[in-house]
Design an enzyme around this catalytic site. Structure first.
Site, PDB file in Angstrom:
ATOM      1  N   VAL A  20      15.312   1.326   1.732  1.00 49.00           N
ATOM      2  CA  VAL A  20      14.491   2.328   1.035  1.00 49.00           C
ATOM      3  C   VAL A  20      13.496   2.990   1.993  1.00 49.00           C
ATOM      4  O   VAL A  20      13.073   4.126   1.792  1.00 49.00           O
ATOM      5  CB  VAL A  20      13.719   1.690  -0.158  1.00 49.00           C
ATOM      6  CG1 VAL A  20      12.969   2.754  -0.946  1.00 49.00           C
ATOM      7  CG2 VAL A  20      14.669   0.952  -1.109  1.00 49.00           C
ATOM      8  N   VAL A  36       6.531   0.567  -3.770  1.00 48.07           N
ATOM      9  CA  VAL A  36       7.969   0.603  -4.070  1.00 48.07           C
ATOM     10  C   VAL A  36       8.502  -0.818  -4.292  1.00 48.07           C
ATOM     11  O   VAL A  36       9.210  -1.079  -5.272  1.00 48.07           O
ATOM     12  CB  VAL A  36       8.772   1.300  -2.940  1.00 48.07           C
ATOM     13  CG1 VAL A  36      10.266   1.260  -3.249  1.00 48.07           C
ATOM     14  CG2 VAL A  36       8.309   2.740  -2.764  1.00 48.07           C
ATOM     15  N   ARG A  53       9.220  13.030   6.400  1.00 45.31           N
ATOM     16  CA  ARG A  53       9.717  11.660   6.485  1.00 45.31           C
ATOM     17  C   ARG A  53       9.949  11.274   7.948  1.00 45.31           C
ATOM     18  O   ARG A  53       9.778  10.121   8.334  1.00 45.31           O
ATOM     19  CB  ARG A  53      11.009  11.513   5.670  1.00 45.31           C
ATOM     20  CG  ARG A  53      10.798  11.686   4.163  1.00 45.31           C
ATOM     21  CD  ARG A  53      12.086  11.512   3.382  1.00 45.31           C
ATOM     22  NE  ARG A  53      11.921  11.695   1.941  1.00 45.31           N
ATOM     23  CZ  ARG A  53      12.073  12.857   1.311  1.00 45.31           C
ATOM     24  NH1 ARG A  53      12.402  13.945   1.984  1.00 45.31           N
ATOM     25  NH2 ARG A  53      11.899  12.936   0.007  1.00 45.31           N
ATOM     26  N   ARG A  74      15.883  13.134  -9.698  1.00 47.18           N
ATOM     27  CA  ARG A  74      14.891  14.227  -9.756  1.00 47.18           C
ATOM     28  C   ARG A  74      15.544  15.511 -10.266  1.00 47.18           C
ATOM     29  O   ARG A  74      15.009  16.191 -11.140  1.00 47.18           O
ATOM     30  CB  ARG A  74      14.297  14.463  -8.358  1.00 47.18           C
ATOM     31  CG  ARG A  74      13.353  13.371  -7.948  1.00 47.18           C
ATOM     32  CD  ARG A  74      12.648  13.655  -6.634  1.00 47.18           C
ATOM     33  NE  ARG A  74      11.628  12.634  -6.421  1.00 47.18           N
ATOM     34  CZ  ARG A  74      11.372  12.047  -5.249  1.00 47.18           C
ATOM     35  NH1 ARG A  74      12.041  12.403  -4.168  1.00 47.18           N
ATOM     36  NH2 ARG A  74      10.438  11.128  -5.163  1.00 47.18           N
ATOM     37  N   GLY A 107       8.504  -6.029   1.637  1.00 48.03           N
ATOM     38  CA  GLY A 107       7.478  -5.009   1.388  1.00 48.03           C
ATOM     39  C   GLY A 107       7.064  -5.118  -0.071  1.00 48.03           C
ATOM     40  O   GLY A 107       7.860  -4.837  -0.962  1.00 48.03           O
ATOM     41  N   HIS A 158      18.417  12.486   3.308  1.00 44.56           N
ATOM     42  CA  HIS A 158      17.277  12.431   2.390  1.00 44.56           C
ATOM     43  C   HIS A 158      16.116  13.219   2.998  1.00 44.56           C
ATOM     44  O   HIS A 158      15.054  12.701   3.304  1.00 44.56           O
ATOM     45  CB  HIS A 158      16.891  10.959   2.183  1.00 44.56           C
ATOM     46  CG  HIS A 158      15.834  10.746   1.152  1.00 44.56           C
ATOM     47  ND1 HIS A 158      15.871  11.313  -0.090  1.00 44.56           N
ATOM     48  CD2 HIS A 158      14.696   9.985   1.171  1.00 44.56           C
ATOM     49  CE1 HIS A 158      14.807  10.920  -0.775  1.00 44.56           C
ATOM     50  NE2 HIS A 158      14.083  10.125  -0.029  1.00 44.56           N
ATOM     51  N   ARG A 194       4.577   8.327   3.377  1.00 46.99           N
ATOM     52  CA  ARG A 194       4.067   9.638   3.817  1.00 46.99           C
ATOM     53  C   ARG A 194       2.703   9.959   3.222  1.00 46.99           C
ATOM     54  O   ARG A 194       2.372   9.501   2.142  1.00 46.99           O
ATOM     55  CB  ARG A 194       5.012  10.739   3.315  1.00 46.99           C
ATOM     56  CG  ARG A 194       6.267  10.877   4.083  1.00 46.99           C
ATOM     57  CD  ARG A 194       6.861  12.242   3.859  1.00 46.99           C
ATOM     58  NE  ARG A 194       7.635  12.351   2.636  1.00 46.99           N
ATOM     59  CZ  ARG A 194       8.115  13.504   2.173  1.00 46.99           C
ATOM     60  NH1 ARG A 194       7.853  14.639   2.812  1.00 46.99           N
ATOM     61  NH2 ARG A 194       8.850  13.542   1.085  1.00 46.99           N
ATOM     62  N   ASP A 254       5.848  -9.958   2.148  1.00 47.27           N
ATOM     63  CA  ASP A 254       5.002  -8.954   2.816  1.00 47.27           C
ATOM     64  C   ASP A 254       4.201  -9.655   3.898  1.00 47.27           C
ATOM     65  O   ASP A 254       4.029 -10.869   3.876  1.00 47.27           O
ATOM     66  CB  ASP A 254       4.052  -8.289   1.794  1.00 47.27           C
ATOM     67  CG  ASP A 254       3.562  -6.928   2.246  1.00 47.27           C
ATOM     68  OD1 ASP A 254       3.979  -5.916   1.648  1.00 47.27           O
ATOM     69  OD2 ASP A 254       2.766  -6.854   3.214  1.00 47.27           O
ATOM     70  N   ASN A 294       7.943   2.992  11.551  1.00 48.81           N
ATOM     71  CA  ASN A 294       8.847   2.242  10.666  1.00 48.81           C
ATOM     72  C   ASN A 294      10.024   1.622  11.405  1.00 48.81           C
ATOM     73  O   ASN A 294      10.566   0.611  10.965  1.00 48.81           O
ATOM     74  CB  ASN A 294       9.306   3.136   9.510  1.00 48.81           C
ATOM     75  CG  ASN A 294       8.194   3.322   8.482  1.00 48.81           C
ATOM     76  OD1 ASN A 294       7.159   2.662   8.566  1.00 48.81           O
ATOM     77  ND2 ASN A 294       8.393   4.209   7.535  1.00 48.81           N
TER      78      ASN A 294
HETATM   79  N1  APR Z   1       7.162  -7.036   6.967  1.00 46.71           N
HETATM   80  C1  APR Z   1       6.938  -7.040   5.631  1.00 46.71           C
HETATM   81  N2  APR Z   1       6.205  -6.115   5.015  1.00 46.71           N
HETATM   82  C2  APR Z   1       5.643  -5.152   5.765  1.00 46.71           C
HETATM   83  C3  APR Z   1       5.829  -5.088   7.156  1.00 46.71           C
HETATM   84  C4  APR Z   1       6.619  -6.089   7.762  1.00 46.71           C
HETATM   85  N3  APR Z   1       6.861  -6.112   9.068  1.00 46.71           N
HETATM   86  N4  APR Z   1       5.159  -4.013   7.620  1.00 46.71           N
HETATM   87  C5  APR Z   1       4.586  -3.420   6.554  1.00 46.71           C
HETATM   88  N5  APR Z   1       4.866  -4.108   5.441  1.00 46.71           N
HETATM   89  C6  APR Z   1       4.425  -3.860   4.064  1.00 46.71           C
HETATM   90  C7  APR Z   1       2.992  -3.379   3.952  1.00 46.71           C
HETATM   91  O1  APR Z   1       2.077  -4.444   4.137  1.00 46.71           O
HETATM   92  C8  APR Z   1       2.966  -2.796   2.549  1.00 46.71           C
HETATM   93  O2  APR Z   1       2.537  -3.744   1.588  1.00 46.71           O
HETATM   94  O3  APR Z   1       5.174  -2.819   3.449  1.00 46.71           O
HETATM   95  C9  APR Z   1       4.430  -2.418   2.307  1.00 46.71           C
HETATM   96  C10 APR Z   1       4.636  -0.917   2.077  1.00 46.71           C
HETATM   97  O4  APR Z   1       4.022  -0.590   0.891  1.00 46.71           O
HETATM   98  P1  APR Z   1       3.234   0.779   0.642  1.00 46.71           P
HETATM   99  O5  APR Z   1       2.306   1.041   1.766  1.00 46.71           O
HETATM  100  O6  APR Z   1       2.698   0.719  -0.749  1.00 46.71           O
HETATM  101  O7  APR Z   1       4.386   1.881   0.735  1.00 46.71           O
HETATM  102  P2  APR Z   1       5.475   2.273  -0.403  1.00 46.71           P
HETATM  103  O8  APR Z   1       4.953   3.394  -1.206  1.00 46.71           O
HETATM  104  O9  APR Z   1       5.916   1.034  -1.092  1.00 46.71           O
HETATM  105  O10 APR Z   1       6.640   2.841   0.503  1.00 46.71           O
HETATM  106  C11 APR Z   1       7.411   1.993   1.327  1.00 46.71           C
HETATM  107  O11 APR Z   1       9.428   3.230   1.032  1.00 46.71           O
HETATM  108  O12 APR Z   1       9.839   5.234  -0.051  1.00 46.71           O
HETATM  109  C12 APR Z   1       9.625   4.616   1.178  1.00 46.71           C
HETATM  110  O13 APR Z   1       8.579   6.331   2.534  1.00 46.71           O
HETATM  111  C13 APR Z   1       8.368   5.119   1.854  1.00 46.71           C
HETATM  112  O14 APR Z   1       8.801   4.137   3.985  1.00 46.71           O
HETATM  113  C14 APR Z   1       8.051   3.993   2.789  1.00 46.71           C
HETATM  114  C15 APR Z   1       8.528   2.763   2.013  1.00 46.71           C
END
Ligand code: APR
Length: 309
Positions: free
Chosen positions: A119, A14, A89, A152, A10, A176, A83, A34, A96
């Protein structure tokens, strides 16, 4: 000494920020994965191009496949949907879980001995899912929540008291979610109990703000959730493991009878070292604290049952 390998699944807010903290700390070489084409490659290259300026030596690679993750020491899993305002969550569970199931299978095929740091939310449930699907021992599948939640809490205490964040030590139990259990009785400022600095009603307010801390950020950002502190939390755990620091941190782990709980992933204080969770610390709780822990455990159990594993 060969450099350690940290894969981050991902490359969103994060994941990419975790890569940034980990590279800046020179924890090892980093592989950012990703499904989006170009995003992990672009972010990895951009981060690597910062290295001559900041002076860190870490390879940073972005990819859409798992080939480069082979033999990872640590895999930080952040893939999934964050979220939006009005969502809990738990609302993320259906989407997810599918992502986590496929990611864990891919990760394990390339790095059967890695330590997984989870995470993705809902955190306790996704940690449970990863534990069950990976087949790894419980010491090697660890959820990041307590480090964030106590950070926090410590930040709010520092703001309230006007003292350094460095001097505030705190521990927290539970899932959490908004029912997490910060423990003011175990909170100190340089070893001095928090109760010497603040009256109960003020402490209660800080605890309440901590419980809703994730939502506070979601409501401000509107299009996503927190990422600086969550990614810093995951990297602190990675550092404790990679440097065998034996840190005592609140982490989400699979319990087998500790705190009277079984077959659940739940936040408890643990010792983190090179093998992952090296021990679980059981605190003595008051009757009131036990009730709060039981309530938090009940909602985590409910969410885990929805996985129908
Ligand atoms: N394989 C790899 N990456 C993936 C997949 C997958 N199968 N499915 C989704 N992704 C990627 C998305 O393309 C995206 O770039 O996961 C990334 C998630 O990034 P954001 O949308 O920016 O989300 P983020 O704020 O990073 O949060 C990610 O962490 O804190 C937790 O609740 C939050 O569940 C969420 C996770």
């Amino acid at each position: 000494m060969a450099r350690k390998k940290i894969s981050i699944i991902g490359a969103g807010f994060v994941g990419a920020t975790a890569a940034h903290w980990a590279a800046a700390k020179e924890l090892g070489d980093i592989v950012l994965v990703d499904i989006l084409e170009g995003i992990p490659q672009g972010k990895a290259l951009d981060l690597f191009e910062a290295s001559p300026i900041e002076g860190f030596d870490a390879k940073v690679i972005g990819t859409n496949t798992y080939e480069e993750t082979k033999g990872s020491d640590i895999v930080i899993i952040t893939s999934g949907v964050p979220r939006k305002p009005g969502m809990s969550r738990e609302d993320l569970l259906d989407i997810n879980r599918k992502i986590i199931e496929s990611v864990v299978a891919e990760v394990m095929a390339k790095s059967p001995n890695a330590i997984l740091l989870m995470v993705t939310n809902p955190l306790d449930t996704m940690t449970y899912l990863a534990f069950k699907k990976s087949g790894l021992p419980r010491e090697r599948v660890i959820g990041m929540a307590g480090v964030l939640d106590t950070a926090r809490y410590r930040a709010f205490i520092a703001m309230e008291l006007g003292v350094s964040v460095e001097d505030i030590q705190a521990v927290l139990l539970g899932g959490h979610g908004d029912e997490m259990v910060p423990l003011p009785r175990y909170t100190t400022i340089s070893g001095i109990p928090l109760s010497q600095f603040l009256p109960k009603d003020k402490i209660d307010k800080l605890v309440d703000r901590t419980r809703k801390g994730g939502g506070e950020i979601v409501n401000l950002l509107k299009t996503g959730s927190a990422f600086y502190a969550p990614s810093a939390g995951a990297v602190q755990m990675a550092e404790a493991i990679l440097k065998d620091k034996k840190r005592i941190l609140p982490c989400c782990v699979y319990l087998k009878g500790e705190y009277g709980l079984n077959d659940i992933c739940f936040g408890v204080p643990v010792k983190l070292g090179e093998t992952g969770v090296e021990s679980i610390i059981e605190l003595e709780l008051t009757g009131e604290e036990k009730v709060l822990v039981a309530k938090s455990a009940e909602s985590v159990k409910k969410s885990i049952l929805e996985l129908k594993l």
